[in-house]
Design a protein around this motif. Structure first.
Motif, mmCIF file in Angstrom:
data_model
loop_
_atom_site.group_PDB
_atom_site.id
_atom_site.type_symbol
_atom_site.label_atom_id
_atom_site.label_comp_id
_atom_site.label_asym_id
_atom_site.label_seq_id
_atom_site.Cartn_x
_atom_site.Cartn_y
_atom_site.Cartn_z
ATOM 1 N N LEU A 126 -8.217 0.806 -0.883
ATOM 2 C CA LEU A 126 -7.074 -0.167 -1.040
ATOM 3 C C LEU A 126 -7.755 -1.307 -0.926
ATOM 4 O O LEU A 126 -8.366 -1.672 0.210
ATOM 5 C CB LEU A 126 -5.897 0.217 -0.180
ATOM 6 C CG LEU A 126 -4.763 -1.132 -0.165
ATOM 7 C CD1 LEU A 126 -4.149 -1.171 -1.538
ATOM 8 C CD2 LEU A 126 -3.850 -0.581 0.716
ATOM 9 N N VAL A 127 -7.696 -2.392 -1.988
ATOM 10 C CA VAL A 127 -8.259 -3.743 -1.625
ATOM 11 C C VAL A 127 -7.234 -4.786 -2.016
ATOM 12 O O VAL A 127 -6.406 -4.403 -2.954
ATOM 13 C CB VAL A 127 -9.668 -3.765 -2.403
ATOM 14 C CG1 VAL A 127 -10.783 -2.811 -1.721
ATOM 15 C CG2 VAL A 127 -9.470 -3.560 -3.831
ATOM 16 N N THR A 180 -5.997 -0.971 -10.919
ATOM 17 C CA THR A 180 -5.385 0.059 -10.237
ATOM 18 C C THR A 180 -5.522 1.526 -11.044
ATOM 19 O O THR A 180 -4.759 1.400 -12.085
ATOM 20 C CB THR A 180 -4.026 -0.041 -9.666
ATOM 21 O OG1 THR A 180 -4.150 -0.998 -8.655
ATOM 22 C CG2 THR A 180 -3.787 0.989 -8.875
ATOM 23 N N ALA A 181 -6.350 2.414 -10.724
ATOM 24 C CA ALA A 181 -6.274 3.710 -11.326
ATOM 25 C C ALA A 181 -7.296 4.670 -10.672
ATOM 26 O O ALA A 181 -7.705 4.270 -9.534
ATOM 27 C CB ALA A 181 -7.037 3.204 -12.677
ATOM 28 N N VAL A 182 -7.166 5.944 -11.043
ATOM 29 C CA VAL A 182 -8.135 6.800 -10.679
ATOM 30 C C VAL A 182 -9.350 6.744 -11.495
ATOM 31 O O VAL A 182 -9.205 6.681 -12.738
ATOM 32 C CB VAL A 182 -7.473 8.264 -10.774
ATOM 33 C CG1 VAL A 182 -8.689 9.165 -10.258
ATOM 34 C CG2 VAL A 182 -6.408 8.523 -9.787
ATOM 35 N N TYR A 183 -10.261 6.607 -10.647
ATOM 36 C CA TYR A 183 -11.942 6.193 -11.540
ATOM 37 C C TYR A 183 -12.451 7.535 -11.557
ATOM 38 O O TYR A 183 -12.552 8.183 -10.738
ATOM 39 C CB TYR A 183 -12.402 4.999 -10.983
ATOM 40 C CG TYR A 183 -11.933 3.805 -11.319
ATOM 41 C CD1 TYR A 183 -12.668 2.683 -12.111
ATOM 42 C CD2 TYR A 183 -10.551 3.278 -10.779
ATOM 43 C CE1 TYR A 183 -12.159 1.675 -12.311
ATOM 44 C CE2 TYR A 183 -10.104 2.062 -10.849
ATOM 45 C CZ TYR A 183 -10.902 1.304 -11.650
ATOM 46 O OH TYR A 183 -10.500 -0.048 -12.142
ATOM 47 N N TYR A 184 -13.096 7.711 -12.775
ATOM 48 C CA TYR A 184 -13.909 9.095 -13.054
ATOM 49 C C TYR A 184 -15.047 8.754 -13.504
ATOM 50 O O TYR A 184 -15.321 7.804 -14.457
ATOM 51 C CB TYR A 184 -13.169 10.104 -14.039
ATOM 52 C CG TYR A 184 -11.754 10.502 -13.640
ATOM 53 C CD1 TYR A 184 -11.402 11.430 -12.949
ATOM 54 C CD2 TYR A 184 -10.629 9.614 -14.065
ATOM 55 C CE1 TYR A 184 -10.461 11.889 -12.638
ATOM 56 C CE2 TYR A 184 -9.337 10.097 -13.696
ATOM 57 C CZ TYR A 184 -9.153 11.511 -13.052
ATOM 58 O OH TYR A 184 -7.948 11.803 -12.722
ATOM 59 N N CYS A 185 -16.282 9.349 -13.186
ATOM 60 C CA CYS A 185 -17.400 9.371 -14.023
ATOM 61 C C CYS A 185 -17.586 10.707 -14.792
ATOM 62 O O CYS A 185 -16.848 11.617 -14.578
ATOM 63 C CB CYS A 185 -18.681 9.511 -13.037
ATOM 64 S SG CYS A 185 -18.791 10.484 -11.851
ATOM 65 N N ALA A 186 -18.470 10.576 -15.757
ATOM 66 C CA ALA A 186 -18.573 11.633 -16.699
ATOM 67 C C ALA A 186 -20.076 11.480 -17.370
ATOM 68 O O ALA A 186 -20.390 10.384 -17.507
ATOM 69 C CB ALA A 186 -17.524 11.845 -17.647
ATOM 70 N N VAL A 187 -20.144 12.767 -18.096
ATOM 71 C CA VAL A 187 -21.593 12.693 -18.784
ATOM 72 C C VAL A 187 -21.216 12.488 -20.451
ATOM 73 O O VAL A 187 -20.109 12.953 -21.101
ATOM 74 C CB VAL A 187 -22.046 14.215 -18.791
ATOM 75 C CG1 VAL A 187 -23.255 14.382 -19.871
ATOM 76 C CG2 VAL A 187 -22.505 14.288 -17.326
ATOM 77 N N THR A 229 -11.674 9.147 -8.182
ATOM 78 C CA THR A 229 -11.471 8.493 -6.832
ATOM 79 C C THR A 229 -10.441 7.328 -7.166
ATOM 80 O O THR A 229 -10.501 6.569 -7.888
ATOM 81 C CB THR A 229 -12.740 7.924 -6.065
ATOM 82 O OG1 THR A 229 -12.568 7.315 -4.989
ATOM 83 C CG2 THR A 229 -13.570 6.879 -7.106
ATOM 84 N N GLN A 230 -9.278 7.341 -6.169
ATOM 85 C CA GLN A 230 -8.186 6.347 -6.411
ATOM 86 C C GLN A 230 -8.745 4.929 -5.960
ATOM 87 O O GLN A 230 -9.111 4.564 -4.795
ATOM 88 C CB GLN A 230 -7.009 6.760 -5.633
ATOM 89 C CG GLN A 230 -6.017 5.816 -5.569
ATOM 90 C CD GLN A 230 -5.046 5.747 -6.997
ATOM 91 O OE1 GLN A 230 -5.039 6.850 -7.597
ATOM 92 N NE2 GLN A 230 -4.995 4.773 -7.584
ATOM 93 N N VAL A 231 -8.627 4.130 -6.843
ATOM 94 C CA VAL A 231 -8.687 2.506 -6.508
ATOM 95 C C VAL A 231 -7.453 1.900 -6.598
ATOM 96 O O VAL A 231 -6.815 2.023 -7.429
ATOM 97 C CB VAL A 231 -9.620 1.927 -7.323
ATOM 98 C CG1 VAL A 231 -9.832 0.398 -7.314
ATOM 99 C CG2 VAL A 231 -10.948 2.604 -7.343
ATOM 100 N N THR A 232 -6.954 1.188 -5.798
ATOM 101 C CA THR A 232 -5.587 0.372 -5.807
ATOM 102 C C THR A 232 -5.851 -1.022 -5.134
ATOM 103 O O THR A 232 -6.524 -1.306 -3.950
ATOM 104 C CB THR A 232 -4.628 1.189 -4.550
ATOM 105 O OG1 THR A 232 -4.413 2.518 -4.776
ATOM 106 C CG2 THR A 232 -3.295 0.253 -4.661
ATOM 107 N N VAL A 233 -5.428 -2.026 -6.131
ATOM 108 C CA VAL A 233 -5.412 -3.350 -5.897
ATOM 109 C C VAL A 233 -4.080 -4.027 -5.584
ATOM 110 O O VAL A 233 -3.313 -3.833 -6.715
ATOM 111 C CB VAL A 233 -6.151 -3.998 -7.250
ATOM 112 C CG1 VAL A 233 -6.389 -5.554 -6.799
ATOM 113 C CG2 VAL A 233 -7.583 -3.322 -7.351
ATOM 114 N N SER A 234 -4.051 -4.386 -4.552
ATOM 115 C CA SER A 234 -2.771 -5.178 -4.136
ATOM 116 C C SER A 234 -2.681 -6.617 -4.734
ATOM 117 O O SER A 234 -3.821 -7.306 -4.595
ATOM 118 C CB SER A 234 -2.254 -4.966 -2.778
ATOM 119 O OG SER A 234 -3.408 -5.847 -2.038
ATOM 120 N N SER A 235 -1.604 -6.996 -5.046
ATOM 121 C CA SER A 235 -1.360 -8.524 -5.580
ATOM 122 C C SER A 235 -1.193 -9.274 -4.292
ATOM 123 O O SER A 235 -0.752 -8.894 -3.396
ATOM 124 C CB SER A 235 -0.240 -8.502 -6.550
ATOM 125 O OG SER A 235 0.889 -8.112 -6.084
#
Length: 126
Positions: free
Chosen positions: A11-12, A91-98, A120-126
């Protein structure tokens, strides 16, 4: 095949920065291009960034261009996503992939990638 594990989310505040990491296990990591995608609740998986197998070429989605930077360390079997100037819409779930295709192209869709990590979950507060 390659196994991927994402980390570094959290959370940022808007305007802040975060660095995501993708740890890869497998014997062919240095020979494959990698990408980052994100998915918000109820939305389709969205392309974020892609990096060639040696890190020479990078490509970004329009929504993150100029703010995010993808990089890799083939010695450590790691891919990174440095996210600056974060916005609530990031804000979203971030995925890496091949990248299952491998060749550079002008469009990168989720269906062209495989070996997805757990996200991995990234949440950005306003």
């Amino acid at each position: 095949q390659v196994q991927l594990v994402e980390s570094g989310g959290g959370l940022v505040q808007a305007g802040g920065s975060l660095r995501l990491s993708c740890a890869a296990s497998g014997r062919t990591f240095s020979s494959i291009a990698m990408g980052w995608f994100r998915q918000a609740p109820g939305a389709e998986r969205e392309f974020v960034a892609r990096i060639s197998r040696l890190g020479t070429n990078t490509y970004y989605g329009d929504s993150v261009k100029g703010r995010f930077t993808i990089s890799r360390d083939n010695v450590k079997n790691m891919v990174y996503l440095q996210m600056n100037s974060l916005k609530p819409e990031d804000t979203a779930v971030y995925y890496c992939a091949v990248d299952s295709i491998g060749y550079s192209r002008s469009y990168y869709g989720a269906s062209e990638f495989d070996s997805w990590g757990q996200g991995t979950q990234v949440t950005v507060s306003s």
